[in-house]
Scaffold this motif. Structure first.
Motif, PDB file in Angstrom:
ATOM      1  N   LEU A  92     -27.699 -68.546 -18.540  1.00 21.05           N
ATOM      2  CA  LEU A  92     -26.750 -68.318 -17.444  1.00 21.05           C
ATOM      3  C   LEU A  92     -26.607 -69.601 -16.619  1.00 21.05           C
ATOM      4  CD1 LEU A  92     -28.165 -64.924 -16.142  1.00 21.05           C
ATOM      5  CD2 LEU A  92     -25.954 -65.218 -17.273  1.00 21.05           C
ATOM      6  N   HIS A  93     -25.420 -69.778 -16.005  1.00 24.48           N
ATOM      7  CA  HIS A  93     -25.260 -70.892 -15.065  1.00 24.48           C
ATOM      8  C   HIS A  93     -25.680 -70.429 -13.679  1.00 24.48           C
ATOM      9  CE1 HIS A  93     -23.499 -74.208 -12.797  1.00 24.48           C
ATOM     10  NE2 HIS A  93     -23.447 -74.867 -13.951  1.00 24.48           N
ATOM     11  N   ILE A  94     -26.235 -71.309 -12.931  1.00 20.85           N
ATOM     12  CA  ILE A  94     -26.712 -70.975 -11.589  1.00 20.85           C
ATOM     13  C   ILE A  94     -25.593 -70.398 -10.709  1.00 20.85           C
ATOM     14  CG2 ILE A  94     -26.318 -73.318 -10.706  1.00 20.85           C
ATOM     15  CD1 ILE A  94     -29.199 -70.950  -9.741  1.00 20.85           C
ATOM     16  N   GLU A  95     -24.355 -70.867 -10.911  1.00 23.71           N
ATOM     17  CA  GLU A  95     -23.242 -70.358 -10.130  1.00 23.71           C
ATOM     18  C   GLU A  95     -22.974 -68.891 -10.441  1.00 23.71           C
ATOM     19  OE1 GLU A  95     -21.653 -71.731  -7.747  1.00 23.71           O
ATOM     20  OE2 GLU A  95     -22.165 -73.856  -7.873  1.00 23.71           O
ATOM     21  N   ASP A  96     -23.206 -68.456 -11.717  1.00 26.12           N
ATOM     22  CA  ASP A  96     -23.003 -67.055 -12.078  1.00 26.12           C
ATOM     23  C   ASP A  96     -23.943 -66.156 -11.296  1.00 26.12           C
ATOM     24  OD1 ASP A  96     -21.085 -67.805 -13.920  1.00 26.12           O
ATOM     25  OD2 ASP A  96     -22.533 -67.973 -15.571  1.00 26.12           O
ATOM     26  N   ILE A  97     -25.200 -66.592 -11.174  1.00 29.44           N
ATOM     27  CA  ILE A  97     -26.182 -65.803 -10.432  1.00 29.44           C
ATOM     28  C   ILE A  97     -25.770 -65.683  -8.967  1.00 29.44           C
ATOM     29  CG2 ILE A  97     -28.585 -65.722  -9.675  1.00 29.44           C
ATOM     30  CD1 ILE A  97     -29.338 -67.115 -12.285  1.00 29.44           C
ATOM     31  N   GLN A  98     -25.348 -66.804  -8.360  1.00 25.64           N
ATOM     32  CA  GLN A  98     -24.966 -66.769  -6.948  1.00 25.64           C
ATOM     33  C   GLN A  98     -23.728 -65.909  -6.731  1.00 25.64           C
ATOM     34  OE1 GLN A  98     -24.725 -70.874  -5.724  1.00 25.64           O
ATOM     35  NE2 GLN A  98     -26.947 -71.008  -5.407  1.00 25.64           N
ATOM     36  N   ASP A  99     -22.802 -65.910  -7.692  1.00 21.72           N
ATOM     37  CA  ASP A  99     -21.627 -65.035  -7.590  1.00 21.72           C
ATOM     38  C   ASP A  99     -22.048 -63.572  -7.576  1.00 21.72           C
ATOM     39  OD1 ASP A  99     -19.978 -67.212  -7.561  1.00 21.72           O
ATOM     40  OD2 ASP A  99     -19.412 -67.083  -9.694  1.00 21.72           O
ATOM     41  N   GLN A 100     -23.036 -63.207  -8.433  1.00 18.95           N
ATOM     42  CA  GLN A 100     -23.513 -61.827  -8.490  1.00 18.95           C
ATOM     43  C   GLN A 100     -24.207 -61.430  -7.199  1.00 18.95           C
ATOM     44  OE1 GLN A 100     -23.044 -59.317 -10.642  1.00 18.95           O
ATOM     45  NE2 GLN A 100     -21.592 -60.685 -11.704  1.00 18.95           N
ATOM     46  N   VAL A 101     -24.926 -62.373  -6.573  1.00 20.23           N
ATOM     47  CA  VAL A 101     -25.584 -62.077  -5.307  1.00 20.23           C
ATOM     48  C   VAL A 101     -24.532 -61.735  -4.247  1.00 20.23           C
ATOM     49  CG1 VAL A 101     -26.963 -63.043  -3.419  1.00 20.23           C
ATOM     50  CG2 VAL A 101     -27.619 -63.470  -5.802  1.00 20.23           C
ATOM     51  N   GLU A 102     -23.481 -62.540  -4.154  1.00 20.13           N
ATOM     52  CA  GLU A 102     -22.410 -62.265  -3.196  1.00 20.13           C
ATOM     53  C   GLU A 102     -21.798 -60.897  -3.456  1.00 20.13           C
ATOM     54  OE1 GLU A 102     -19.423 -65.264  -2.823  1.00 20.13           O
ATOM     55  OE2 GLU A 102     -20.870 -66.908  -2.927  1.00 20.13           O
ATOM     56  N   LEU A 103     -21.529 -60.592  -4.738  1.00 20.38           N
ATOM     57  CA  LEU A 103     -20.889 -59.332  -5.093  1.00 20.38           C
ATOM     58  C   LEU A 103     -21.784 -58.142  -4.748  1.00 20.38           C
ATOM     59  CD1 LEU A 103     -18.387 -58.102  -6.434  1.00 20.38           C
ATOM     60  CD2 LEU A 103     -19.552 -58.281  -8.641  1.00 20.38           C
ATOM     61  N   ALA A 104     -23.065 -58.286  -5.029  1.00 24.81           N
ATOM     62  CA  ALA A 104     -24.008 -57.195  -4.741  1.00 24.81           C
ATOM     63  C   ALA A 104     -24.071 -56.914  -3.243  1.00 24.81           C
ATOM     64  CB  ALA A 104     -25.392 -57.542  -5.288  1.00 24.81           C
ATOM     65  N   LEU A 105     -24.117 -57.936  -2.454  1.00 21.88           N
ATOM     66  CA  LEU A 105     -24.166 -57.753  -1.006  1.00 21.88           C
ATOM     67  C   LEU A 105     -22.884 -57.092  -0.496  1.00 21.88           C
ATOM     68  CD1 LEU A 105     -25.760 -61.172   0.035  1.00 21.88           C
ATOM     69  CD2 LEU A 105     -26.781 -58.906   0.360  1.00 21.88           C
ATOM     70  N   MET A 106     -21.732 -57.489  -1.005  1.00 22.58           N
ATOM     71  CA  MET A 106     -20.467 -56.895  -0.583  1.00 22.58           C
ATOM     72  C   MET A 106     -20.405 -55.420  -0.965  1.00 22.58           C
ATOM     73  SD  MET A 106     -18.661 -59.171   1.002  1.00 22.58           S
ATOM     74  CE  MET A 106     -16.976 -58.541   0.894  1.00 22.58           C
ATOM     75  N   ARG A 107     -20.834 -55.066  -2.226  1.00 23.46           N
ATOM     76  CA  ARG A 107     -20.780 -53.667  -2.691  1.00 23.46           C
ATOM     77  C   ARG A 107     -21.711 -52.769  -1.892  1.00 23.46           C
ATOM     78  NH1 ARG A 107     -20.741 -54.845  -9.226  1.00 23.46           N
ATOM     79  NH2 ARG A 107     -18.463 -55.102  -9.440  1.00 23.46           N
ATOM     80  N   SER A 108     -22.784 -53.372  -1.388  1.00 18.55           N
ATOM     81  CA  SER A 108     -23.736 -52.565  -0.604  1.00 18.55           C
ATOM     82  C   SER A 108     -23.310 -52.418   0.844  1.00 18.55           C
ATOM     83  CB  SER A 108     -25.123 -53.192  -0.683  1.00 18.55           C
ATOM     84  OG  SER A 108     -25.137 -54.443  -0.010  1.00 18.55           O
ATOM     85  N   GLY A 109     -22.187 -53.023   1.215  1.00 17.29           N
ATOM     86  CA  GLY A 109     -21.690 -52.921   2.581  1.00 17.29           C
ATOM     87  C   GLY A 109     -22.266 -53.940   3.544  1.00 17.29           C
ATOM     88  N   GLU A 110     -23.042 -54.873   3.060  1.00 19.10           N
ATOM     89  CA  GLU A 110     -23.653 -55.894   3.927  1.00 19.10           C
ATOM     90  C   GLU A 110     -22.711 -57.106   4.032  1.00 19.10           C
ATOM     91  OE1 GLU A 110     -26.187 -55.459   5.672  1.00 19.10           O
ATOM     92  OE2 GLU A 110     -27.179 -53.728   4.756  1.00 19.10           O
ATOM     93  N   HIS A 111     -21.573 -56.882   4.682  1.00 19.47           N
ATOM     94  CA  HIS A 111     -20.546 -57.941   4.711  1.00 19.47           C
ATOM     95  C   HIS A 111     -20.990 -59.161   5.529  1.00 19.47           C
ATOM     96  CE1 HIS A 111     -17.732 -55.278   2.726  1.00 19.47           C
ATOM     97  NE2 HIS A 111     -17.995 -54.327   3.623  1.00 19.47           N
ATOM     98  N   LYS A 112     -21.650 -58.939   6.656  1.00 21.17           N
ATOM     99  CA  LYS A 112     -22.112 -60.065   7.474  1.00 21.17           C
ATOM    100  C   LYS A 112     -23.162 -60.880   6.731  1.00 21.17           C
ATOM    101  CE  LYS A 112     -21.209 -58.085  12.036  1.00 21.17           C
ATOM    102  NZ  LYS A 112     -21.809 -57.691  13.344  1.00 21.17           N
ATOM    103  N   VAL A 113     -24.039 -60.152   6.017  1.00 21.20           N
ATOM    104  CA  VAL A 113     -25.074 -60.851   5.261  1.00 21.20           C
ATOM    105  C   VAL A 113     -24.439 -61.635   4.119  1.00 21.20           C
ATOM    106  CG1 VAL A 113     -27.168 -60.582   3.882  1.00 21.20           C
ATOM    107  CG2 VAL A 113     -26.775 -59.090   5.863  1.00 21.20           C
ATOM    108  N   ALA A 114     -23.423 -61.032   3.501  1.00 21.57           N
ATOM    109  CA  ALA A 114     -22.729 -61.728   2.420  1.00 21.57           C
ATOM    110  C   ALA A 114     -22.089 -63.021   2.932  1.00 21.57           C
ATOM    111  CB  ALA A 114     -21.653 -60.823   1.820  1.00 21.57           C
ATOM    112  N   ARG A 115     -21.494 -62.941   4.136  1.00 18.48           N
ATOM    113  CA  ARG A 115     -20.879 -64.152   4.711  1.00 18.48           C
ATOM    114  C   ARG A 115     -21.946 -65.211   4.996  1.00 18.48           C
ATOM    115  NH1 ARG A 115     -19.555 -66.370   9.650  1.00 18.48           N
ATOM    116  NH2 ARG A 115     -17.553 -67.487   9.665  1.00 18.48           N
ATOM    117  N   ALA A 116     -23.096 -64.766   5.519  1.00 15.39           N
ATOM    118  CA  ALA A 116     -24.176 -65.722   5.786  1.00 15.39           C
ATOM    119  C   ALA A 116     -24.644 -66.379   4.494  1.00 15.39           C
ATOM    120  CB  ALA A 116     -25.345 -65.015   6.475  1.00 15.39           C
TER     121      ALA A 116
END
Length: 971
Positions: A92-116
């Motif tokens: 995997l590329h490191i950017e793929d992992i970071q994209d999934q982290v952003e997506l997971a935070l957004m799906r869980s409703g943690e929008h402020k945390v996702a922005r941080a």
């Protein structure tokens, strides 16, 4: 596949519902941004998300079991995503992992945390990019657009280094303030020039509060200069001040090669020892510049190619030094000697020399004086000469006295002459059409003797009323006044006007010989032998001269007889006029166009520990005279008459600048006997060393061609020629001090024995531009205002009297209220009651000084000068009586010439830039002190906006107007 036991691998077994990351079903590897691969570590995902929660919820999040459980769940979710995507393992590329982290935070409703997390990700991305680009501390949000369109983070560390360097060694400046205020004015995508401009604008707004900020602004401007020049020369994209310790020498040698390649520099410069000269360049000298001085160099002096300046300040000075050393025996040593004098600001050459020394067209002379003959071919030949000389950057003085007057008989056509005025209109338009090499306005001054029949119309040439075909709005004019006229004014007698066609010999006569012949011609008018003449009361004509001078600024008042009776070259011709700025007094004829080569000693730089350093002055004068003499041999001559005159007589004009600053450094008020004495003593020392330096050059190189028969050859020095003026004029009409302090007999003996290299050695020019470069008051002028905005071809600059500010700070008087008071009172201390009397006297401005102090100081200098001085006269509350007294005093005290009249009216300009909306400080108008000089500080001129030195808040002026006493056309 077997693996090494030394290799650590994280294998993650993902059983359905299992929380155990240590079991293995497949192996995942991560591709880093560098291209390297490492084992996948889910723990790093947990750490990154934990930091994001902490950024949003603060330190409380670190101890929250809810947060820990949520982070663990989100991490497991991400791992499961990759298990489903890659059941057999893989990379995997490191950017793929970071994209999934952003997506997971957004799906869980943690929008402020996702922005941080996004901001955290961007910050690290910028840090990585900055590290690759050599940026130590990137700004978190601002990118700088490069010339090629690419963007890179703003380097905060470099900004702080630049500003820190700019503030280094300067008192009362705040680097942190400049950085913080500048950053508030920047935006994402700003250009590199925009960053530099923001820094400079922030610093320059602080100049009125602390004068040292002008040096800070100049040092910040240097960053622009370095980036432009060094990138053009292919050395580097940017450099700090400290980098120049090594870069200057490299830039210098590259610059010489490129300049010769561009056919701008003289190929002979390549024959110097460039390594030795480069090593002699002192990069720290760049820190001497004020903002006005450095911007002036950038705008008008640096060599450029396709609009790009590739010359740096110290390179310019070395180029000029090399250009002046081309014909020296030891060129390298002399170039270094010349460079050190220029770079220290102890002396500065005139503008044409700075423009052209070391270039392929080395027109280095400042002034040209011509006599116009009384025939059509000669008249248009003189106008052609004006055009050719103006093209190569020279100020012009034309003597029009020989040309017949209106109504004179024309033998060839049996008609009558139209006089000089139609031709002067052509001269005016030629000066407009042919400017000085595209760099400065063409500039010419026409002179006419006061007995010429066209004198009355000549006086009105600059009026804004009347027939515009007989007006010259762009040309200077000057009266060439005989002593006899001034005597007739004093005695209230009549004056007779003649056409030179019937009395041509008056043009070449002066002193007692002129008086005798003039009276003979007057007798002929009574017998009917001369029919074309006009008789007027001398006093009435004098009043018209002064009225026109006040109304239009012209014609200036210059005096024929002291210029000739005290000329060392009386045996070789006649002085028929002065030059554009009234300081040159050289012979002219149909065969010779007089040329003068100028440079000025910075008198302020020779005040050491509150005293004039005579030994330093001696060294500076000696080198300066040598540099000036070299100009004559190296100079490009646009017309043969100029070359003939310059090689025959070899005149130079060594002057001075920074006189007012020199007084400040000694705690002396301009309006004082101490100042008059200092003017006397300092000019005596300059004269003493300059004459000796020229005589020593004669022993080394030979005397000038026309030396025999000169006053020099008779042992008559400038101080001795005062006696000749007194004898011819009459002692009752001359009140000139003749005291001396030096051993002049030694100089007389040396000059008789060795001769002189130069027919003329001294002249005090206005130095309007070169004094700006050196950061001192111009020439012999008093301070115009203590706080004002100066406008010239380089823009607008806040100028504050640093000496005054430091004096007020010493007494705890410098604060915001004082600054506003100074703005309101146009830079005057006089109406401000809390200022001590001694400071009011010391920092009195030009219009607050009685004209007699200016004239008396000028008289003391004049006795030591073999030429003249550009002398502006400042008169507040002008009246006919004041003008009459001032100009008669100038004549009686032995002055050869005067320059601009600067008159001040009695009304005050309403201020528009002070606090509040009514032009008053906080709604309260300060009360003026009794008798305080106030008012519109424009010079008396038909062009009301022509003064480049305006009070704070007044309308912007025209730049470099010929109606302007600071006109830079020949400086």
């Amino acid at each position: 596949m077997a693996t090494s036991t030394d290799e650590r691998r994280h294998q993650v077994a993902l059983d359905d519902g299992s929380q155990d990351h240590t079991t293995h079903r497949q192996v995942l590897r991560i591709i880093k941004r560098t291209g390297d691969t490492v084992e996948f570590d889910p723990g790093k995902i947990s750490v990154a998300m934990s930091k994001a929660f902490l950024a949003v919820e603060g330190s409380n999040a670190s101890g929250s079991s809810r947060i820990r459980e949520q982070v663990e769940a989100l991490t497991q979710s991400i791992v499961e995503t990759f298990e489903r995507r890659m059941p057999e393992g893989g990379t995997l590329h490191i950017e793929d992992i970071q994209d999934q982290v952003e997506l997971a935070l957004m799906r869980s409703g943690e929008h402020k945390v996702a922005r941080a997390y996004v901001l955290y990700r961007e910050e690290h991305a910028r840090a990585r990019a900055a590290e690759q680009q050599g940026i130590e501390r990137p700004h978190p949000t601002i990118n700088v657009t490069q010339p090629d369109g690419s963007r890179r983070p703003l380097d905060l560390a470099r900004i702080e280094t630049l500003v820190g360097d700019a503030c280094s060694g300067l008192a009362n400046v705040d680097a942190k303030r400049i950085v913080e205020e500048s950053l508030r004015n920047l935006y994402d995508g700003v250009t590199a020039d925009g960053v530099a401009t923001a820094l400079m604008m922030t610093a320059r707004t602080l100049v009125e509060k602390e004068p040292n900020y002008t040096f800070v602004t100049a040092r910040l401007l240097q960053d622009n200069l370095r980036r432009e020049a060094l990138s053009f020369l292919g050395l580097c994209e940017e450099a700090t001040f400290g980098d120049m310790a090594t870069l200057y020498s490299r830039a210098f040698s590259t610059y010489v090669a490129r300049g010769i390649e561009f056919e701008q520099l003289d190929p002979r410069l390549a024959e110097f020892d460039l390594e030795r000269l480069g090593a002699a360049i002192d990069y720290e000298r760049d820190n001497q510049f004020t903002y006005l001085g450095l911007q002036t160099l950038y705008d008008r002096y640096f060599l450029h190619r396709d609009g790009v300046r590739y010359e740096l300040p110290q390179v310019l000075f070395m180029r000029v030094a090399m250009g002046l050393a081309l014909e020296e025996d030891d060129r390298d040593a002399r170039a270094i000697e010349f460079y050190q004098l220029l770079a220290s600001f102890d002396y500065m050459t005139s503008t044409p020399t700075l423009f052209n020394a070391g270039t392929v067209r080395s027109q280095l002379s400042s002034c040209y004086l011509t006599t116009v003959p009384d025939n059509l071919e000669g008249i248009y030949g003189a106008i052609r000469d004006n055009a050719m000389l103006s093209k190569w950057a020279g100020g012009l003085g034309n003597d029009w006295t020989p040309v017949r007057a209106l109504g004179s008989y024309i033998k060839g056509t049996n008609g009558k002459s139209q006089g000089i005025v139609p031709f002067l209109k052509v001269v005016n338009d030629t000066a407009v059409a042919v400017n000085q090499g595209g760099k400065r306005k063409g500039a010419v001054c026409s002179y006419l003797e006061s007995w010429h029949l066209d004198i009355e119309e000549f006086l009105e040439l600059r009026k804004n009323t009347g027939d515009d075909r007989r007006r010259t709005h762009d040309m200077n004019t000057a009266n060439w006044v005989p002593d006899l006229f001034m005597k007739r004014v004093s005695e209230e007698k009549e004056w007779t006007l003649f056409s030179p066609s019937v009395c041509p010999d008056l043009h070449d006569l002066y002193g007692a010989a002129f008086e005798k012949r003039y009276e003979e011609y007057e007798a002929m008018t009574r017998t009917g032998e001369i029919k074309l003449y006009k008789r007027v009361p001398a006093k009435d004509l004098w009043r018209r001269m002064l009225s026109m001078l006040f109304e239009t600024g012209h014609p200036w008042i210059t005096f024929k007889d002291p210029c000739n009776l005290r000329s060392p070259q009386r045996h070789a011709g006649v002085v028929h006029s002065s030059n554009l700025c009234t300081e040159i007094t050289l012979n002219t004829s149909a065969d010779e166009i007089a040329v003068c080569n100028l440079g000025s000693i910075n008198l302020a730089a020779h005040i050491v520990d509150g005293r004039l350093d005579s030994e330093k002055l001696k060294r500076s004068v000696k080198t300066a005279v040598r540099m000036l003499d070299n100009v004559i041999d190296i100079n490009y001559y646009a017309v043969p008459q100029a070359r003939r005159a310059n090689f025959r007589h070899r005149p130079v004009g060594l002057g001075l600048m920074g006189f007012q600053d020199a007084l400040y450094k000694q705690g002396i008020a301009y309006a004082s006997q101490q100042a008059v004495d200092f003017a006397d003593n300092s000019m005596e020392l300059i004269s003493y060393h300059a004459i000796e330096a020229s005589s020593d050059l004669a022993a080394e190189r030979g005397r000038y061609e026309s030396f025999e028969g000169s006053l020099w050859s008779q042992g008559v020095l400038p101080i001795d020629s005062v006696n000749e003026l007194a004898r011819e004029r009459g002692e009752q009409y001359l009140q000139m001090d003749t005291s001396a302090t030096q051993d002049w007999q030694r100089i007389r003996d040396k000059v008789r024995r060795q001769g002189m290299r130069n027919s003329n050695v001294m002249a005090i020019a206005p130095t309007a531009t070169i004094s700006n470069i050196c950061g001192v008051t111009q020439s012999i002028e008093p301070t115009y205002q203590n706080l004002y905005v100066k406008s010239n071809l380089s823009g607008e600059f806040t100028v504050v009297n640093s000496h005054m500010v430091h004096a007020l700070k010493e007494r705890d008087l410098w604060d915001e209220v004082m600054i506003n008071d100074l703005k309101y009172y146009d830079g005057s201390l006089q109406p401000i009651e809390r200022i001590p009397e001694d400071l009011r006297e010391r920092y009195a401005t030009a219009f607050e000084i009685e004209p007699r102090w200016i004239v008396e100081a000028a008289s003391r200098r004049q006795k030591w000068l073999d030429q003249a001085q550009s002398l502006n006269l400042y008169i507040s509350g002008v009246s006919g009586r004041k003008l009459d007294n001032t100009y008669r005093m100038a004549w009686q005290l032995g002055l050869k010439t005067t320059y601009y009249l600067r008159a001040q009216a009695s009304t005050r300009l309403e201020k528009s830039t002070l606090k509040g909306t009514d032009g008053k400080l906080t709604g309260v108008k300060p009360a003026a002190a009794p008798g305080a000089a106030t008012g519109d500080s424009r010079p008396s001129s038909a062009a009301p906006a022509a003064d480049p030195q305006q009070p704070m808040g007044s309308a912007p002026p025209l730049a470099c107007s010929l109606d302007d006493p600071d006109c830079e056309a020949c400086q």
